[in-house]
Design an enzyme around this catalytic site. Structure first.
Site, PDB file in Angstrom:
ATOM      1  N   GLU A   1      22.337 -74.170  21.166  1.00  0.00           N
ATOM      2  CA  GLU A   1      21.382 -74.158  20.039  1.00  0.00           C
ATOM      3  C   GLU A   1      21.295 -75.589  19.530  1.00  0.00           C
ATOM      4  O   GLU A   1      22.233 -76.084  18.908  1.00  0.00           O
ATOM      5  CB  GLU A   1      21.903 -73.224  18.930  1.00  0.00           C
ATOM      6  CG  GLU A   1      22.053 -71.785  19.341  1.00  0.00           C
ATOM      7  CD  GLU A   1      20.719 -71.058  19.416  1.00  0.00           C
ATOM      8  OE1 GLU A   1      19.718 -71.573  18.889  1.00  0.00           O
ATOM      9  OE2 GLU A   1      20.678 -69.979  20.019  1.00  0.00           O
TER      10      GLU A   1
ATOM     11  N   CYS B   1      18.553 -76.880  11.168  1.00  0.00           N
ATOM     12  CA  CYS B   1      17.886 -77.081  12.459  1.00  0.00           C
ATOM     13  C   CYS B   1      16.446 -76.581  12.433  1.00  0.00           C
ATOM     14  O   CYS B   1      15.587 -77.135  13.092  1.00  0.00           O
ATOM     15  CB  CYS B   1      18.679 -76.385  13.556  1.00  0.00           C
ATOM     16  SG  CYS B   1      18.890 -74.628  13.247  1.00  0.00           S
TER      17      CYS B   1
END
Ligand code: NAD
Length: 552
Positions: free
Chosen positions: A289, A323
């Site tokens: 990720e 993010c």
């Protein structure tokens, strides 16, 4: 934007009457250590750090810096690579029993953990704020997300991993089941920006699938993870099933990748690429990720007030250190000026500060490196001709790592902020002509993590979503709608990563599929002593028959 609270050196605001542990901050001038964090509590948490496997290694420790003042937090022992190997070895030994523990018992631990977490949330929210400098609501969002995951996997894990019946070559003659077998020891490496959510959110499904876990605590935020590990023990998790190591990423992190059976990594694209290559050499899987440069599109028919507030939240939540936060806003040219006006007003109303309460909306950056990147991206953009619509300066008067919420216009491809991830409170505005132009702008660059579309014509927005290369597209929401839907997968396309967390994929990735096929009556092939040619002829006929009656 208003600055509400303490300058460095002054204690952050003391919250009264919230939770069992108020007052929350030390009276010592300059200290933001929550008062209830006693040395004995710290000692209890740090006892979870795996250390001392190599008697000849010097006993090391590390101490993070509290972002609100840059004062040291608490010393935490540092693991060596021998400790990592030892942790993986004992996790592997514990895994055998754990994998045989009935699902129901594993699930009960996750559900008890959920209840304890909600009941004792004030403590860990304090720790998250102390270690990251974020606003209290941003810290609470980690609680909400982890609680949702604990319930979700506690109730759904067995279903996601249930054996599936499959059809055999000759239906009836072969009984086939596809099983899900835990991989063994999962290495979990996560960053500092969401130490609770990213620290335990991916651990829960790994454990429920029957794996043992070795986590590396990020060096900035180890206390949050260690508090969580302690809580999980109180929820009933056996000690060796989840091990925690500490230390530098390139040392203990790399040692985990050398020893574990699967890697769950969250962090930068550069580290993810290196780690993926290392995992590839060992032929183990990795779920990665990684970073993003997430676009938000405002169509001409959007509710501009709602879009402006949604965009401000999506850009500046968690001080932009998220993010999936929005770093670029692309607005239809017909509504650009009106949106800009609403957006800047919404941004300037956001309160910046350091406080253990919910009044402040945006907190500090977490490290001097983050502040330096933000300052450099803003400096570079302005020097090359971008305009500042709001913000643009560091705010040492609020705290050493604070930076104003910054809105840029006139950003061009030669500027760093154009397609490099800033990971801070900086957002740029662009205009687009039509949907094709919007798609081209949204899809530029190599990332593909999250996107957002605002517009009243929901069908048109959904059609546009299909053309955007991103693991998640939020419609009439900035980022939270998709991420909060823990039943749906979350992850990146392109340089934003491989694999998915949440939902079915978020747990099946921690297992290997194993097919168990039981043959009944006769073997699959010519019976002993019979003619092969006759067998081929008969089977060919059978295949034709099965097609005609719809069996295949
Ligand atoms: P980073 O890659 O520098 O570090 C992440 C973690 O990896 C840290 O714990 C670090 O100690 C460890 N690490 C570093 N080098 C290692 C190595 N060689 N082997 C093993 N482990 C190693 O990232 P960061 O700067 O701490 O975090 C910010 C980045 O994370 C941003 O790019 C952000 O977009 C990304 N991020 C992505 C997601 C997501 O879900 N896609 C979520 C949060 C953050």
């Amino acid at each position: 934007m208003t600055a509400e609270t303490a300058a460095p050196g002054a204690p952050a605001e003391v919250e009264s009457g919230v939770g069992p542990t108020a007052p929350r901050t030390s009276n010592e001038v300059g200290s933001v250590r929550p008062t209830w964090v006693s040395d004995s509590r710290v000692a209890r948490w740090t006892s979870w750090v795996r250390q001392g496997a190599d008697p000849d290694a010097p006993v090391g420790s590390q101490t993070g810096l509290a972002p609100w003042t840059l004062e040291p937090t608490a010393a935490v022992p540092v693991s060596t690579t021998v400790d990592v190997t030892d942790a993986v070895r004992s996790a592997r030994a514990a895994h055998a029993d754990w994998a045989r523990t009935p699902f129901r018992e594993r699930a009960e631990i996750a559900l008890r953990f959920h209840d304890l977490l909600l009941a004792e949330q004030d403590e860990v929210i304090d720790l998250i704020q102390w270690e990251t400098g974020k606003a209290r609501f941003s810290a609470w969002q980690e609680i909400g997300q982890v609680a949702a995951l604990a319930r979700h996997y506690g109730r759904r894990a067995e279903h996601y991993l249930a054996p599936q019946k499959r059809r055999g070559m000759v239906p009836g003659a072969t009984v086939v089941k596809e099983l899900r077998v835990p991989k063994g020891v999962i290495g979990v490496i996560s960053p500092w920006n969401y130490p609770l959510y990213l620290g335990v959110g991916d651990v829960l499904p790994a454990l429920l699938a029957g794996n043992a876990v070795v986590s590396k605590a990020d060096s900035q935020t180890p206390l949050t993870l260690l508090w969580t590990r302690d809580l999980m023990a109180r929820a009933g998790l056996p000690d060796d099933v989840w091990q925690v190591v500490t230390g530098a990423g390139g040392v203990t992190g790399a040692a985990i990748v050398e020893a574990a059976d699967f890697i769950m990594f969250t962090g930068s694209t550069a580290t993810g690429r290196r780690l993926g290559a290392q995992a590839g050499e060992r032929l183990i899987g990795a779920s990665l990720e990684l970073g993003g440069k997430n676009p938000l599109l405002v169509r001409a028919d959007a509710d501009l007030v709602a879009a402006a507030h949604g965009a401000a939240n999506a850009a500046f939540a968690n001080t932009g250190q998220m993010c999936i936060h929005v770093e670029r806003i692309h607005v239809h040219e017909n509504v650009y000026d009106e949106f800009k006006h609403e957006f800047v007003a919404a941004v300037e109303a956001m309160r910046l500060g350091a406080a253990y309460d919910y009044d402040v909306e945006v907190g500090s950056l977490t490290s001097t490196e983050q502040l330096a990147t933000v300052a450099e991206h803003v400096r570079d953009a302005v020097e090359r001709g971008a305009s500042l619509l709001s913000g643009g300066r560091a705010r040492p008067d609020v705290g050493p790592l604070f930076h104003e919420l910054t809105v840029l216009e006139g950003v061009t491809a030669d500027m760093k902020v154009y397609d490099e991830e800033t990971f801070g409170p900086v957002v740029s505005l662009y205009s687009f002509r039509d949907d094709d132009d919007a798609v081209a702008q949204a899809n530029r660059g190599s990332y593909g993590l999250s996107a957002s579309i605002w517009g009243k014509d929901v069908r048109a927005a959904e059609a546009l979503a299909l053309r955007i290369r991103a693991g998640a597209v939020n419609i009439n929401d900035g980022a939270a709608a998709a991420a909060g839907s823990v039943e749906a997968g979350m992850g990146g396309m392109g340089d934003s990563g491989l694999g998915r967390r949440h939902g079915a994929e978020g747990i099946r990735k921690y297992t290997d599929a194993q097919t168990v096929a039981r043959q009944r009556w006769m073997p699959l092939g010519p019976p002993p002593g019979s003619s092969v040619e006759r067998f081929v002829h008969a089977t060919t006929k059978q295949l034709g028959l099965m097609k005609r009656i719809g069996l295949r």
